[in-house]
Design a protein around this motif. Structure first.
Motif, mmCIF file in Angstrom:
data_model
loop_
_atom_site.group_PDB
_atom_site.id
_atom_site.type_symbol
_atom_site.label_atom_id
_atom_site.label_comp_id
_atom_site.label_asym_id
_atom_site.label_seq_id
_atom_site.Cartn_x
_atom_site.Cartn_y
_atom_site.Cartn_z
ATOM 1 N N UNK A 103 0.850 -1.188 0.000
ATOM 2 C CA UNK A 103 0.000 0.000 0.000
ATOM 3 C C UNK A 103 0.882 1.234 0.000
ATOM 4 N N UNK A 104 0.362 2.336 -0.508
ATOM 5 C CA UNK A 104 1.135 3.587 -0.550
ATOM 6 C C UNK A 104 1.414 4.119 0.848
ATOM 7 N N UNK A 105 0.543 3.782 1.810
ATOM 8 C CA UNK A 105 0.754 4.256 3.184
ATOM 9 C C UNK A 105 1.773 3.417 3.936
ATOM 10 N N UNK A 106 2.148 2.265 3.380
ATOM 11 C CA UNK A 106 3.081 1.385 4.060
ATOM 12 C C UNK A 106 2.419 0.345 4.933
ATOM 13 N N UNK A 107 1.091 0.442 5.123
ATOM 14 C CA UNK A 107 0.387 -0.550 5.937
ATOM 15 C C UNK A 107 0.243 -1.850 5.158
ATOM 16 N N UNK A 108 0.280 -2.957 5.868
ATOM 17 C CA UNK A 108 0.168 -4.271 5.250
ATOM 18 C C UNK A 108 -0.911 -5.086 5.956
ATOM 19 N N UNK A 109 -1.656 -5.919 5.219
ATOM 20 C CA UNK A 109 -2.621 -6.806 5.878
ATOM 21 C C UNK A 109 -1.903 -7.942 6.593
ATOM 22 N N UNK A 110 -2.644 -8.721 7.342
ATOM 23 C CA UNK A 110 -2.066 -9.886 8.010
ATOM 24 C C UNK A 110 -1.625 -10.926 6.979
ATOM 25 N N UNK A 111 -0.669 -11.758 7.390
ATOM 26 C CA UNK A 111 -0.222 -12.827 6.494
ATOM 27 C C UNK A 111 -1.359 -13.768 6.125
ATOM 28 N N UNK A 112 -2.376 -13.833 6.976
ATOM 29 C CA UNK A 112 -3.519 -14.695 6.662
ATOM 30 C C UNK A 112 -4.225 -14.255 5.389
ATOM 31 N N UNK A 113 -4.173 -12.948 5.070
ATOM 32 C CA UNK A 113 -4.793 -12.474 3.835
ATOM 33 C C UNK A 113 -4.072 -13.045 2.619
ATOM 34 N N UNK A 114 -2.733 -13.076 2.653
ATOM 35 C CA UNK A 114 -1.979 -13.672 1.552
ATOM 36 C C UNK A 114 -2.280 -15.159 1.420
ATOM 37 N N UNK A 115 -2.386 -15.845 2.533
ATOM 38 C CA UNK A 115 -2.696 -17.267 2.490
ATOM 39 C C UNK A 115 -4.097 -17.515 1.928
ATOM 40 N N UNK A 116 -5.058 -16.665 2.307
ATOM 41 C CA UNK A 116 -6.419 -16.818 1.780
ATOM 42 C C UNK A 116 -6.459 -16.582 0.273
ATOM 43 N N UNK A 117 -5.709 -15.577 -0.197
ATOM 44 C CA UNK A 117 -5.669 -15.318 -1.639
ATOM 45 C C UNK A 117 -5.055 -16.500 -2.376
ATOM 46 N N UNK A 118 -3.974 -17.057 -1.815
ATOM 47 C CA UNK A 118 -3.329 -18.202 -2.459
ATOM 48 C C UNK A 118 -4.282 -19.393 -2.536
ATOM 49 N N UNK A 119 -5.035 -19.646 -1.469
ATOM 50 C CA UNK A 119 -5.936 -20.797 -1.452
ATOM 51 C C UNK A 119 -7.110 -20.610 -2.403
ATOM 52 N N UNK A 120 -7.434 -19.364 -2.765
ATOM 53 C CA UNK A 120 -8.527 -19.107 -3.707
ATOM 54 C C UNK A 120 -8.037 -19.045 -5.151
ATOM 55 N N UNK A 121 -6.860 -18.475 -5.382
ATOM 56 C CA UNK A 121 -6.398 -18.205 -6.741
ATOM 57 C C UNK A 121 -5.629 -19.385 -7.330
ATOM 58 N N UNK A 122 -4.703 -19.953 -6.577
ATOM 59 C CA UNK A 122 -3.805 -20.971 -7.138
ATOM 60 C C UNK A 122 -4.535 -22.215 -7.634
ATOM 61 N N UNK A 123 -5.582 -22.735 -6.951
ATOM 62 C CA UNK A 123 -6.259 -23.916 -7.506
ATOM 63 C C UNK A 123 -6.878 -23.683 -8.875
ATOM 64 N N UNK A 124 -7.124 -22.427 -9.246
ATOM 65 C CA UNK A 124 -7.717 -22.143 -10.556
ATOM 66 C C UNK A 124 -6.677 -22.093 -11.666
ATOM 67 N N UNK A 125 -5.381 -22.190 -11.311
ATOM 68 C CA UNK A 125 -4.310 -22.154 -12.318
ATOM 69 C C UNK A 125 -3.789 -23.563 -12.548
ATOM 70 N N UNK A 126 -3.434 -23.883 -13.788
ATOM 71 C CA UNK A 126 -2.924 -25.239 -14.073
ATOM 72 C C UNK A 126 -1.556 -25.454 -13.470
ATOM 73 N N UNK A 127 -1.323 -26.662 -12.935
ATOM 74 C CA UNK A 127 -0.017 -26.989 -12.393
ATOM 75 C C UNK A 127 0.978 -27.258 -13.528
ATOM 76 N N UNK A 128 2.207 -27.005 -13.225
ATOM 77 C CA UNK A 128 3.242 -27.226 -14.226
ATOM 78 C C UNK A 128 3.520 -28.725 -14.377
ATOM 79 N N UNK A 129 3.633 -29.174 -15.599
ATOM 80 C CA UNK A 129 3.933 -30.578 -15.869
ATOM 81 C C UNK A 129 5.328 -30.702 -16.454
ATOM 82 N N UNK A 130 5.965 -31.815 -16.177
ATOM 83 C CA UNK A 130 7.323 -32.048 -16.669
ATOM 84 C C UNK A 130 7.245 -32.944 -17.891
#
Length: 342
Positions: free
Chosen positions: A315-342
């Motif tokens: 944020x421009x003010x320097x304030x940051x949300x809790x780490x739980x917000x990043x974890x919640x975003x990851x749990x919502x966004x990442x399952x919608x993206x395809x996993x990398x295959x070798x």
């Protein structure tokens, strides 16, 4: 107008309403006055309480009059102060052949029922006024600000790195996944709407265009969220070792969706571009240290075979949300993206 409508109401409806309104406003205003040490609101609150006390006294007199009726009792339950005049004694009448049956007395309305109905009506109106703004969509001047939408990148020509990377997402696809309707709620600012939503299909720097690195960014009034995917061979374990030699702070390793992950903090970069006037051209100021950003890096797969997602919030003010917000975003966004295959 309001006073005229109140006078039209029956006594056992009007008086309980006035008592409820007066007591609620009197107690609330008096509390705010004592909290803020303001004398004028305190006086107003006292007036409301005195008014309520007078109405309570009036209702109490009316109830006593109904329990012990007298010839001077009026229809609304109040007792008149007029002196009862003596009535002349009835004269004996000759017996009639047949006396008509007395008319059935009219059933008077229940005073307690009317009082309870009035209180229930006032409670329903208060609940409607309280819950109305939360249940109905709010409009400002007939229009409501819409959340920003991702621009279509169908005409964009993808770099060759995307064709060589299996199941690589584009910036447009990443933007549509990130720009969720509940993203502001996940950040802890549910009343905000996205002002900017963009997605780009770039390549990682210093790779000569050989590593695909799409990214998407959604901006709110308070926070900005950036999600990128780097399709290289760098694992999270190797990234953690590099962070020990870098300037990242508050590094914490964890597991997200069964994949290795790491949380870290670093400052963004801030620079200014001044557009020149009169054809003199623009000038750029020095690059400065921007506000602190918090990043969650998650491996592309559970075995951490290389590549990672970066979810960054600042944020421009320097304030940051809790780490739980990043974890919640990851749990919502990442399952919608395809996993990398070798």
């Amino acid at each position: 107008m309001l006073g005229f409508l109140l006078r039209l109401l029956p006594f056992w409806v009007r008086e309980p309403l006035l008592i409820v309104v007066g007591s609620v406003f009197g107690v609330r205003i008096s509390y705010l006055a004592l909290r803020d040490d303001a004398w004028v609101p305190a006086g107003i609150g006292v007036v409301f309480l005195v008014f309520t006390a007078v109405r309570v006294h009036t209702v109490a007199r009316a109830l006593r009059a109904r329990r012990h009726p007298s010839p001077a009792a009026t229809e609304d339950g109040t007792v008149s102060d007029a002196v009862v005049q003596p009535q002349p004694q009835p004269q004996p009448q000759p017996p009639a052949a047949q006396r008509p049956a007395p008319a059935a007395p009219e059933k008077e309305p229940n005073a307690w029922g009317q009082a309870l109905a009035a209180v229930a009506l006032f409670a329903a109106l208060g609940a409607a006024l309280w819950l109305g703004p939360r249940l109905l969509p709010s409009d400002d001047d007939g229009t409501r600000s819409q959340s920003a939408s991702c621009s279509s990148g169908e005409a964009e020509e993808l770099p060759s790195a995307y064709k060589k990377t299996t199941r690589a997402v584009t910036g447009d696809e990443l933007c549509k996944v990130l720009n969720r309707s509940d993203l502001a709620q996940l950040l802890g600012t549910p009343a905000e709407t996205a002002t900017v939503a963009t997605g780009t299909s770039n390549t990682a720097p210093l790779t000569d265009g050989k590593v695909a690195r799409p990214e998407a960014e959604v901006q709110f009034d308070t926070y900005t969220v950036n999600v990128s995917v780097t399709y290289n061979k760098l694992s999270i374990a190797q990234s953690v070792k590099l962070m020990k030699f870098g300037q990242e702070t508050d590094v914490r390793t964890l597991t997200v969706l069964g994949r290795p992950a790491v949380l870290s903090s670093d400052h963004t970069m801030k620079f200014e571009i001044s557009l020149g006037s009169g054809g003199t051209g623009g000038t750029g100021g020095p690059v400065e240290q921007g506000p602190l950003a918090r990043t969650l890096s998650v491996a592309l797969d559970a075995k951490d075979r290389g590549g990672y997602y970066d979810i960054t919030v600042w944020s421009t003010s320097g304030a940051l949300p809790d780490d739980s917000a990043l974890l919640d975003i990851a749990e919502k966004v990442l399952p919608a993206l395809p996993e990398r295959t070798v």
